[in-house]
Design a protein around this motif. Structure first.
Motif, PDB file in Angstrom:
ATOM      1  N   THR A   6      57.756  29.248  18.926  1.00 12.52           N
ATOM      2  CA  THR A   6      56.626  29.594  19.789  1.00 12.52           C
ATOM      3  C   THR A   6      56.792  30.933  20.477  1.00 12.52           C
ATOM      4  N   SER A   7      57.995  31.473  20.529  1.00 11.79           N
ATOM      5  CA  SER A   7      58.194  32.736  21.241  1.00 11.79           C
ATOM      6  C   SER A   7      57.602  33.915  20.487  1.00 11.79           C
ATOM      7  N   HIS A   8      57.396  33.808  19.200  1.00 12.36           N
ATOM      8  CA  HIS A   8      56.866  34.918  18.429  1.00 12.36           C
ATOM      9  C   HIS A   8      55.406  34.711  18.031  1.00 12.36           C
ATOM     10  N   ARG A   9      54.748  33.799  18.667  1.00 11.12           N
ATOM     11  CA  ARG A   9      53.339  33.572  18.363  1.00 11.12           C
ATOM     12  C   ARG A   9      52.550  34.837  18.632  1.00 11.12           C
ATOM     13  N   THR A  10      51.494  35.004  17.869  1.00 10.41           N
ATOM     14  CA  THR A  10      50.623  36.148  18.116  1.00 10.41           C
ATOM     15  C   THR A  10      49.922  35.959  19.447  1.00 10.41           C
ATOM     16  N   SER A  11      49.209  36.941  19.845  1.00  5.29           N
ATOM     17  CA  SER A  11      48.540  36.888  21.142  1.00  5.29           C
ATOM     18  C   SER A  11      47.224  36.121  21.061  1.00  5.29           C
ATOM     19  N   VAL A  12      47.110  35.203  20.119  1.00  2.75           N
ATOM     20  CA  VAL A  12      45.871  34.437  19.979  1.00  2.75           C
ATOM     21  C   VAL A  12      45.495  33.739  21.280  1.00  2.75           C
ATOM     22  N   PHE A  13      46.486  33.293  22.042  1.00  2.00           N
ATOM     23  CA  PHE A  13      46.190  32.600  23.290  1.00  2.00           C
ATOM     24  C   PHE A  13      45.843  33.569  24.419  1.00  2.00           C
ATOM     25  N   THR A  14      46.062  34.862  24.202  1.00  2.00           N
ATOM     26  CA  THR A  14      45.747  35.829  25.248  1.00  2.00           C
ATOM     27  C   THR A  14      44.356  36.395  25.086  1.00  2.00           C
ATOM     28  N   ARG A  15      43.656  36.042  24.011  1.00  2.00           N
ATOM     29  CA  ARG A  15      42.348  36.616  23.753  1.00  2.00           C
ATOM     30  C   ARG A  15      41.209  35.649  24.037  1.00  2.00           C
ATOM     31  N   GLY A  16      41.447  34.638  24.828  1.00  2.00           N
ATOM     32  CA  GLY A  16      40.433  33.638  25.131  1.00  2.00           C
ATOM     33  C   GLY A  16      39.340  34.166  26.042  1.00  2.00           C
ATOM     34  N   LEU A  17      38.385  33.324  26.324  1.00  2.00           N
ATOM     35  CA  LEU A  17      37.325  33.696  27.250  1.00  2.00           C
ATOM     36  C   LEU A  17      37.925  33.950  28.614  1.00  2.00           C
ATOM     37  N   ARG A  18      37.585  35.051  29.219  1.00  2.63           N
ATOM     38  CA  ARG A  18      38.171  35.426  30.501  1.00  2.63           C
ATOM     39  C   ARG A  18      37.747  34.500  31.637  1.00  2.63           C
ATOM     40  N   GLU A  19      36.616  33.822  31.486  1.00  4.20           N
ATOM     41  CA  GLU A  19      36.127  32.960  32.553  1.00  4.20           C
ATOM     42  C   GLU A  19      36.825  31.609  32.591  1.00  4.20           C
ATOM     43  N   ILE A  20      37.497  31.237  31.530  1.00  5.95           N
ATOM     44  CA  ILE A  20      38.164  29.933  31.451  1.00  5.95           C
ATOM     45  C   ILE A  20      39.648  30.142  31.717  1.00  5.95           C
ATOM     46  N   ILE A  59      49.871  25.591  23.231  1.00  7.94           N
ATOM     47  CA  ILE A  59      49.355  26.375  24.359  1.00  7.94           C
ATOM     48  C   ILE A  59      50.324  26.285  25.535  1.00  7.94           C
ATOM     49  N   GLU A  60      50.751  25.073  25.860  1.00  4.14           N
ATOM     50  CA  GLU A  60      51.697  24.877  26.967  1.00  4.14           C
ATOM     51  C   GLU A  60      53.010  25.620  26.702  1.00  4.14           C
ATOM     52  N   ASP A  61      53.522  25.501  25.488  1.00  2.25           N
ATOM     53  CA  ASP A  61      54.782  26.158  25.142  1.00  2.25           C
ATOM     54  C   ASP A  61      54.662  27.676  25.242  1.00  2.25           C
ATOM     55  N   PHE A  62      53.572  28.215  24.730  1.00  2.00           N
ATOM     56  CA  PHE A  62      53.362  29.661  24.753  1.00  2.00           C
ATOM     57  C   PHE A  62      53.360  30.191  26.175  1.00  2.00           C
ATOM     58  N   TRP A  63      52.572  29.550  27.043  1.00  2.00           N
ATOM     59  CA  TRP A  63      52.435  30.049  28.406  1.00  2.00           C
ATOM     60  C   TRP A  63      53.598  29.650  29.306  1.00  2.00           C
ATOM     61  N   SER A  64      54.484  28.792  28.843  1.00  2.00           N
ATOM     62  CA  SER A  64      55.679  28.438  29.606  1.00  2.00           C
ATOM     63  C   SER A  64      56.765  29.502  29.485  1.00  2.00           C
ATOM     64  N   LEU A  65      56.648  30.356  28.501  1.00  2.00           N
ATOM     65  CA  LEU A  65      57.655  31.395  28.295  1.00  2.00           C
ATOM     66  C   LEU A  65      57.433  32.557  29.268  1.00  2.00           C
ATOM     67  N   PRO A  66      58.472  32.932  30.015  1.00  2.26           N
ATOM     68  CA  PRO A  66      58.328  34.006  31.008  1.00  2.26           C
ATOM     69  C   PRO A  66      57.775  35.312  30.432  1.00  2.26           C
ATOM     70  N   GLU A  67      58.163  35.664  29.201  1.00  7.73           N
ATOM     71  CA  GLU A  67      57.676  36.918  28.624  1.00  7.73           C
ATOM     72  C   GLU A  67      56.165  36.892  28.382  1.00  7.73           C
ATOM     73  N   ASN A  68      55.611  35.726  28.124  1.00  7.31           N
ATOM     74  CA  ASN A  68      54.163  35.626  27.930  1.00  7.31           C
ATOM     75  C   ASN A  68      53.412  35.643  29.258  1.00  7.31           C
TER      76      ASN A  68
END
Length: 99
Positions: A6-20, A59-68
């Motif tokens: 999960t540490s090398h996942r693309t930024s797919v989770f960073t491109r979501g709707l800004r309002e959510i 999603i939880e794993d991705f955002w649990s990483l300090p670098e993300n």
């Protein structure tokens, strides 16, 4: 502990709707899955349920990483993002809190 890979996942989770809030999807999935597990859902496909569980965990794993959490997607709304991530993790262990 984040799952392997999960540490090398693309930024797919960073491109979501800004309002959510970025972890709002994982929380929503956890609550939805709890309702399925609690009362069953006629016609719910076990394979699809498993995919939704995996997506919430990713999603939880991705955002649990300090670098993300250094990205502006996290830091711009850090307070609500931290609450939503924590809530999603709570919903994993105690879904009845949200149902």
């Amino acid at each position: 502990e984040p799952r392997a890979g999960t540490s090398h996942r693309t930024s797919v989770f960073t491109r979501g709707l800004r309002e959510i809030p970025i972890c709002g999807l994982s929380l929503g999935l956890r609550v939805y899955l709890a309702k399925i597990h609690k009362g069953g859902s006629p016609g719910s496909d076990p394979g699809e349920v498993r995919q939704l569980e995996e997506l919430a965990a990713q999603i939880e794993d991705f955002w649990s990483l300090p670098e993300n959490q250094k990205s502006s997607s996290w830091t711009d709304h850090e307070d609500i993002n931290a609450i939503m991530l924590s809530s999603s993790m709570i919903a994993t262990a105690c879904p009845e809190v949200f149902c």
